[in-house]
Design an enzyme around this catalytic site. Sequence first.
Site, PDB file in Angstrom:
ATOM      1  N   GLY A 209      37.976   5.266  20.867  1.00 28.79           N
ATOM      2  CA  GLY A 209      37.681   6.551  21.481  1.00 28.79           C
ATOM      3  C   GLY A 209      38.815   7.143  22.297  1.00 28.79           C
ATOM      4  O   GLY A 209      38.577   7.884  23.250  1.00 28.79           O
ATOM      5  N   SER A 210      40.066   6.874  21.897  1.00 27.60           N
ATOM      6  CA  SER A 210      41.151   7.466  22.690  1.00 27.60           C
ATOM      7  C   SER A 210      41.244   8.980  22.446  1.00 27.60           C
ATOM      8  O   SER A 210      41.521   9.740  23.379  1.00 27.60           O
ATOM      9  CB  SER A 210      42.486   6.763  22.424  1.00 27.60           C
ATOM     10  N   ASN A 211      40.973   9.425  21.224  1.00 26.12           N
ATOM     11  CA  ASN A 211      40.932  10.878  20.999  1.00 26.12           C
ATOM     12  C   ASN A 211      39.765  11.515  21.748  1.00 26.12           C
ATOM     13  O   ASN A 211      39.895  12.592  22.325  1.00 26.12           O
ATOM     14  CB  ASN A 211      40.837  11.171  19.500  1.00 26.12           C
TER      15      ASN A 211
ATOM     16  N   MET B 113      34.139   5.947  11.458  1.00 28.70           N
ATOM     17  CA  MET B 113      34.569   5.211  10.266  1.00 28.70           C
ATOM     18  C   MET B 113      33.505   5.103   9.171  1.00 28.70           C
ATOM     19  O   MET B 113      33.494   4.143   8.399  1.00 28.70           O
ATOM     20  CB  MET B 113      35.050   3.814  10.675  1.00 28.70           C
ATOM     21  N   ARG B 114      32.608   6.092   9.070  1.00 30.56           N
ATOM     22  CA  ARG B 114      31.620   6.103   7.985  1.00 30.56           C
ATOM     23  C   ARG B 114      31.869   7.326   7.113  1.00 30.56           C
ATOM     24  O   ARG B 114      32.212   8.387   7.631  1.00 30.56           O
ATOM     25  CB  ARG B 114      30.183   6.205   8.538  1.00 30.56           C
TER      26      ARG B 114
ATOM     27  N   ASN C 297      37.457  17.037  11.887  1.00 29.50           N
ATOM     28  CA  ASN C 297      37.935  15.654  11.847  1.00 29.50           C
ATOM     29  C   ASN C 297      39.415  15.610  12.194  1.00 29.50           C
ATOM     30  O   ASN C 297      40.131  16.591  11.996  1.00 29.50           O
ATOM     31  CB  ASN C 297      37.728  15.089  10.434  1.00 29.50           C
TER      32      ASN C 297
ATOM     33  N   HIS D 225      42.778  13.320  11.201  1.00 25.60           N
ATOM     34  CA  HIS D 225      43.236  12.331  10.233  1.00 25.60           C
ATOM     35  C   HIS D 225      44.685  11.976  10.551  1.00 25.60           C
ATOM     36  O   HIS D 225      45.502  12.878  10.788  1.00 25.60           O
ATOM     37  CB  HIS D 225      43.120  12.900   8.815  1.00 25.60           C
TER      38      HIS D 225
ATOM     39  N   GLU E 233      33.358  18.052   1.404  1.00 26.50           N
ATOM     40  CA  GLU E 233      32.768  16.871   0.760  1.00 26.50           C
ATOM     41  C   GLU E 233      33.775  15.796   0.391  1.00 26.50           C
ATOM     42  O   GLU E 233      33.540  14.616   0.616  1.00 26.50           O
ATOM     43  CB  GLU E 233      31.996  17.295  -0.493  1.00 26.50           C
TER      44      GLU E 233
ATOM     45  N   GLU F  42      48.248  12.870  18.075  1.00 30.00           N
ATOM     46  CA  GLU F  42      46.821  13.201  17.912  1.00 30.00           C
ATOM     47  C   GLU F  42      46.224  13.642  19.245  1.00 30.00           C
ATOM     48  O   GLU F  42      45.427  14.583  19.318  1.00 30.00           O
ATOM     49  CB  GLU F  42      46.043  11.984  17.401  1.00 30.00           C
TER      50      GLU F  42
HETATM   51  C1  GRF Z   1      42.847   7.790  14.957  1.00 24.31           C
HETATM   52  O1  GRF Z   1      44.095   7.439  14.439  1.00 24.31           O
HETATM   53  C2  GRF Z   1      42.184   8.810  14.068  1.00 24.31           C
HETATM   54  O2  GRF Z   1      43.086   9.692  13.484  1.00 24.31           O
HETATM   55  C3  GRF Z   1      41.577   7.932  13.020  1.00 24.31           C
HETATM   56  O3  GRF Z   1      41.112   6.798  13.704  1.00 24.31           O
HETATM   57  C4  GRF Z   1      41.860   6.628  14.899  1.00 24.31           C
HETATM   58  C5  GRF Z   1      40.872   6.646  16.021  1.00 24.31           C
HETATM   59  O4  GRF Z   1      41.435   6.344  17.240  1.00 24.31           O
HETATM   60  N1  GRF Z   1      40.577   8.668  12.285  1.00 24.31           N
HETATM   61  P1  GRF Z   1      40.568   6.550  18.566  1.00 24.31           P
HETATM   62  O5  GRF Z   1      39.221   5.890  18.352  1.00 24.31           O
HETATM   63  O6  GRF Z   1      40.460   8.016  18.825  1.00 24.31           O
HETATM   64  O7  GRF Z   1      41.361   5.828  19.608  1.00 24.31           O
END
Ligand code: GRF
Length: 225
Positions: free
Chosen positions: A18-20, A96-97, A113, A115, A148, A180
């Site tokens: 959950g760093s983002n 991650m689903r 999202n 990526h 999709e 990010e």
């Molecule tokens: C990030 O690199 C994001 O782009 C990818 O998974 C990672 C998640 O990192 N989808 P966090 O959970 O936000 O730290």
Amino acid sequence: MVTTKRRRRVGVVISGSGSNMTELISAAGAADYPAQIVVVVSNRPDAPGLAKAAASGVPTAIVDHRAFADRQAFEIALHAELVRYDVETVCLAGFMRLLTPWFIAAWRDQLINIHPALLPLYPGLDTHARALADGVKLHGCTVHFVREETDTGPIIGQAAVPVLSSDTPQTLADRVLAAEHRLYPTALAMVAADRVQILQHDDGRETTRIDGEYGQPGMLFWPAG
Ligand code: GRF
């Protein structure tokens, strides 16, 4: 008379660290940020991001995918949780689903999202190792509306970083993750402020136009010389 601008109600969906998510919560702490994070939902009860969200005072919810018979049943519960908090826009942040067409349609144009690659290059997993294997000199991240097909959809914003000869997948991942953390709050702010217009092209392509782009359009060279 003091008028408070309505702020977009955002739900963040996570699976891990959950760093983002933390960066989105922190950005939304500013009074003039056009969105507020009203709930963080995790499909994993042990996601470290849950405690971080709670420590920031953001309500959390767990919708454990293992408790449901199939993907659709899980998504109906996830959807219900988001609706319960009157969420308008959903940010996937390390979720991650894979999502079914039903969920994606239910949140069409309000599902975002991040990526860890410069899409359309490197959709899918192991993006940093694949970028290193190809020897690209620039890599980065993309925030996009979800469609999709995995890791497709109109691109809202991207950030590029150099690839160093000494990089490992981990050092490159760290550099991209720092990008990010800057990109996601900026991209969400643009969506929440209604500055992102989705353009539908005759051939089926979708792109975006950003209203009021500003800043210095420069160039990123690597190696620098
Ligand atoms: C990030 O690199 C994001 O782009 C990818 O998974 C990672 C998640 O990192 N989808 P966090 O959970 O936000 O730290």
